[in-house]
Design a protein around this motif. Structure first.
Motif, mmCIF file in Angstrom:
data_model
loop_
_atom_site.group_PDB
_atom_site.id
_atom_site.type_symbol
_atom_site.label_atom_id
_atom_site.label_comp_id
_atom_site.label_asym_id
_atom_site.label_seq_id
_atom_site.Cartn_x
_atom_site.Cartn_y
_atom_site.Cartn_z
ATOM 1 N N LYS A 218 0.917 -0.799 0.388
ATOM 2 C CA LYS A 218 0.043 -0.232 0.311
ATOM 3 C C LYS A 218 0.659 1.374 0.168
ATOM 4 C CE LYS A 218 -4.140 -1.228 0.089
ATOM 5 N NZ LYS A 218 -4.971 -1.892 -0.891
ATOM 6 N N SER A 219 1.677 0.873 0.396
ATOM 7 C CA SER A 219 3.203 2.500 0.976
ATOM 8 C C SER A 219 3.530 2.307 -0.734
ATOM 9 C CB SER A 219 4.542 2.042 1.754
ATOM 10 O OG SER A 219 4.828 1.072 0.995
ATOM 11 N N MET A 220 3.620 1.914 -1.010
ATOM 12 C CA MET A 220 4.020 1.629 -2.655
ATOM 13 C C MET A 220 3.315 2.665 -3.878
ATOM 14 S SD MET A 220 6.870 0.593 -3.422
ATOM 15 C CE MET A 220 7.388 1.008 -1.831
ATOM 16 N N GLU A 221 1.338 2.670 -3.770
ATOM 17 C CA GLU A 221 1.057 3.673 -4.767
ATOM 18 C C GLU A 221 1.074 4.708 -4.267
ATOM 19 O OE1 GLU A 221 -2.976 0.174 -3.748
ATOM 20 O OE2 GLU A 221 -2.974 1.853 -2.798
ATOM 21 N N VAL A 222 1.404 4.966 -2.891
ATOM 22 C CA VAL A 222 1.639 6.397 -2.676
ATOM 23 C C VAL A 222 3.380 7.126 -2.875
ATOM 24 C CG1 VAL A 222 -0.476 6.971 -1.000
ATOM 25 C CG2 VAL A 222 1.697 6.082 0.011
ATOM 26 N N LEU A 223 4.333 5.644 -3.249
ATOM 27 C CA LEU A 223 5.654 6.027 -3.387
ATOM 28 C C LEU A 223 5.748 8.022 -3.909
ATOM 29 C CD1 LEU A 223 8.176 5.455 -2.605
ATOM 30 C CD2 LEU A 223 8.386 3.934 -5.090
ATOM 31 N N PRO A 224 5.081 8.002 -5.043
ATOM 32 C CA PRO A 224 5.773 9.738 -5.359
ATOM 33 C C PRO A 224 5.342 10.819 -4.849
ATOM 34 C CG PRO A 224 4.032 8.124 -7.389
ATOM 35 C CD PRO A 224 3.863 7.527 -5.762
ATOM 36 N N ALA A 225 4.326 10.460 -3.537
ATOM 37 C CA ALA A 225 4.098 11.322 -2.707
ATOM 38 C C ALA A 225 4.829 11.382 -2.046
ATOM 39 C CB ALA A 225 2.647 11.212 -2.306
ATOM 40 N N ILE A 226 5.184 10.132 -1.488
ATOM 41 C CA ILE A 226 6.535 10.215 -0.101
ATOM 42 C C ILE A 226 7.891 10.258 -0.235
ATOM 43 C CG2 ILE A 226 7.581 8.329 0.488
ATOM 44 C CD1 ILE A 226 4.814 6.579 0.895
ATOM 45 N N LEU A 227 7.862 10.612 -1.915
ATOM 46 C CA LEU A 227 9.386 11.061 -2.230
ATOM 47 C C LEU A 227 9.865 12.234 -2.359
ATOM 48 C CD1 LEU A 227 9.852 8.252 -5.035
ATOM 49 C CD2 LEU A 227 11.276 8.486 -3.203
ATOM 50 N N VAL A 228 8.007 12.816 -2.632
ATOM 51 C CA VAL A 228 8.195 14.485 -2.969
ATOM 52 C C VAL A 228 8.587 14.886 -1.156
ATOM 53 C CG1 VAL A 228 7.125 16.638 -2.831
ATOM 54 C CG2 VAL A 228 7.056 14.531 -5.087
ATOM 55 N N SER A 229 7.495 14.569 -0.371
ATOM 56 C CA SER A 229 7.715 14.729 1.177
ATOM 57 C C SER A 229 9.495 14.689 1.332
ATOM 58 C CB SER A 229 7.124 13.969 1.860
ATOM 59 O OG SER A 229 6.659 14.272 3.176
ATOM 60 N N GLY A 230 9.588 13.033 1.798
ATOM 61 C CA GLY A 230 10.773 12.940 2.024
ATOM 62 C C GLY A 230 11.700 13.645 1.192
ATOM 63 N N GLY A 231 12.331 13.570 0.086
ATOM 64 C CA GLY A 231 12.767 14.434 -0.587
ATOM 65 C C GLY A 231 13.790 15.380 -0.720
ATOM 66 N N SER A 232 12.042 16.441 -0.992
ATOM 67 C CA SER A 232 11.683 17.649 -0.394
ATOM 68 C C SER A 232 12.652 18.252 1.685
ATOM 69 C CB SER A 232 10.976 19.077 -0.829
ATOM 70 O OG SER A 232 10.140 17.759 -0.125
ATOM 71 N N PHE A 233 12.609 17.586 2.297
ATOM 72 C CA PHE A 233 12.210 18.085 3.599
ATOM 73 C C PHE A 233 13.861 17.279 4.027
ATOM 74 C CE2 PHE A 233 13.545 17.214 7.892
ATOM 75 C CZ PHE A 233 12.297 17.293 8.475
#
Length: 580
Positions: A218-233
């Motif tokens: 289920k986390s892979m379904e929102v991986l793009p948003a996760i990368l945006v959040s974690g990556g920008s931070f």
């Protein structure tokens, strides 16, 4: 008359350390095996610590009692003061019916629980850590998630886990400043070293949080948003800590990651909206139900909180408020009555900074918000009384936890454990984060942990030929992992999340994650010390680091400016509300 701490009371450091670790083990036993309520576990651990200090370390009974009293006083102010104010602000929002509007407004950004957790627990929590610190981030973000109908255990546990990566730069960089003062290393150098360690955790923390909630698939379904959040931070945390200093990483990275994720969600949505299995159907979008003015009014307590707490974090404002209001005194009978291993008397100065305290900033935000959200001050007073009743056991827990911490530190018990780890020779860099972890577990504060162990980290690293900035920074980085299982943090989170009496379950929820991340940091720091030494910043002193005070305005000017901004904001809400 002074008393000298016997850091090796049994004349065998290993044996002394095994005895010294007993109070810490009591906490684990009480919460994991006995499954005691938080206040019972903390009182039990405190009692064992007192007996050990008096019987084994031969600490005078008078000093042990005074140490307990000093810890309890510090536990009530400023720690409990923050929790009381934060829960009061949240309760006001609920009482006024505004949190229902907030639920709908969150659904307009995303109805997906995975992304809501990232926005509030990770990004907004990091911003609060950067400005206020102490217990405010966990208290406020946990209360918000519970209000959004998250499962209470997940809400509080996720907020504790998310509150790891920003802790080293918390309260406008105070842990780094203290590490610099105690170790003698340049502040910028420590900031750079931490800023080359924690962004790795920052990058993966959102993914880690979502995997705990929903699993890998289920986390892979929102991986793009996760990368945006974690990556920008991670990028913003790295840039600010390496080029601007320790004051701004949490504030810039927290706000920046919120903006990046919200903008990204305007163009991308997950295919499936995920929510908890026993949850009701998702809420309708806000635009179908509420006006823009109603949404902003509902969020106003937290918007006001953001403005006020950011102002309170400015050094000129703190200095101005402290000059006008701070009361401080040497704790009677305890100040300079204990001499540590180096022969230095331990200062015990209690500072009652009732205006500059973070809890006061939260309370002011709540009081300003009362008429804005449609309540009277008589109703607010009733809510405050209900809040105090709600928090009676958490207050006992926090005060006893701080008493426990003070006894361990004043008796020399903590130092005994630290010296054993320092005797591990070339393996010491592996254990350097463990020292920070232990310090934060005991005291609940990364600042207190660095004050305890930064010098020991510096001296030991120098003796074994390792760059001291690696181990001093590791103390701060390791400390952030101890925050999620610190009894103080557990008590704060349980109070805000409505889990009073279930602290043992919350402790078990976070414990394995704390050990796992700590082990990762231990190997990472060991690699920094011996293999990829290119990551270590050059030891050239930096004359100046950019801080949030560099605009040059005096403290009272910032307060006036903040009052004007708030007045314009409130007036605009009232005017647009009438037009609507």
């Amino acid at each position: 008359m002074t008393w000298i701490q016997p850091v090796d009371p049994l004349h065998n450091l290993t044996l002394s350390a095994l005895v010294a670790i007993m109070p810490v083990l009591v906490v684990f036993w009480a919460l994991i095996i006995k499954k005691s309520k938080g206040y019972k576990a903390s009182l039990m651990a405190c009692a064992v610590a007192i007996v050990l200090a008096i019987v084994v370390y031969e600490m005078p009974v008078k000093l042990a009692v005074l140490s307990v009293a000093n810890g309890a006083l510090y536990g009530f102010f400023p720690i409990c003061w923050i929790v009381i104010s934060a829960v009061f602000l949240f309760n006001l929002t609920v009482k006024a019916g505004q949190f229902e509007v907030i639920k709908h407004s969150m659904a307009s950004i995303t109805a997906d629980r995975r992304l809501q957790a990232i926005l509030i627990a990770f990004s907004f929590g990091a911003f609060l850590e950067g400005t206020a610190g102490f217990g405010a981030p966990v208290a406020i973000s946990a209360a918000m998630l519970v209000g959004l109908e998250f499962d209470a255990m997940y809400a509080t546990g996720l907020c504790l886990l998310a509150n790891t990566v920003p802790v080293a730069f918390g309260s406008v960089g105070i842990p780094v400043a203290v590490a610099s003062q105690v170790s003698g290393l340049p502040e910028m150098e420590i900031s750079q070293m931490i800023g080359r360690t924690l962004p790795v955790l920052s990058l993966i923390t959102p993914l880690y949080l979502v995997m705990i909630m929903a699993g890998f698939k289920k986390s892979m379904e929102v991986l793009p948003a996760i990368l945006v959040s974690g990556g920008s931070f991670a990028v913003l945390q790295f840039v600010t800590s390496n080029f601007l200093g320790p004051a701004l990483p949490d504030i810039v990275a927290g706000i920046g990651s919120i903006i990046c994720l919200v903008v990204f969600l305007k163009f991308w949505k997950p295919k499936n909206i995920w929510r908890f299995a026993n949850e009701k159907s998702p809420l309708k979008l806000v635009k179908e139900d509420y006006t823009f003015n109603e949404v902003i009014t509902a969020w106003s307590p937290f918007l006001l909180l953001t403005v006020v707490i950011l102002t309170w974090g400015l050094p000129p404002v703190k200095e101005f408020l402290n000059a006008k209001s701070q009361l401080q005194f040497n704790f009677p009978g305890l100040h300079n009555a204990i001499v540590d291993l180096s022969g230095k008397p331990l200062a015990h100065i209690f500072k009652f900074n009732y205006l500059s305290a973070a809890g006061t900033a939260v309370l002011i935000s709540a009081l300003v918000a009362v008429p804005v959200i449609g309540l009277s001050y008589r109703q607010a007073l009733t809510v405050f009384g209900e809040t105090m009743k709600q928090l009676k056991f958490p207050i006992i827990t926090i005060m006893s936890v701080l008493s426990f911490a003070y006894v361990l530190n004043d008796s020399g018990i903590t130092t005994t454990i630290a010296l054993l780890l320092a005797n591990t020779g070339p393996l010491f860099p592996f254990f350097a984060p463990v020292l920070g972890w232990l310090g934060v577990f005991i005291t609940g504060s990364d600042t207190a942990s660095t004050a305890l162990f930064a010098k020991l980290q510096y001296v030991t690293a120098t003796q074994i030929g390792v760059a001291p900035v690696v181990t001093v920074a590791a103390n701060c980085s390791g400390g952030v992992v101890g925050k999620m299982i610190s009894p103080q943090s557990i008590a704060v989170a349980a109070a805000a999340g409505g889990l009073v009496g279930k602290e043992s379950a919350l402790f078990r929820f976070t414990l394995k994650h704390s050990f796992f991340i700590l082990l990762f940091l231990c190997f990472f720091v060991l690699g920094q010390a011996y293999w990829f030494t290119w990551i270590i910043p050059k030891s050239a002193p930096v004359a100046h680091t950019l801080s949030v005070a560099d605009a040059g305005l005096p403290g009272y000017s910032w307060l006036i400016l903040t009052a004007v901004v708030i007045a314009i904001f409130v007036a605009s809400l009232k005017l647009t509300g009438k037009k609507a």
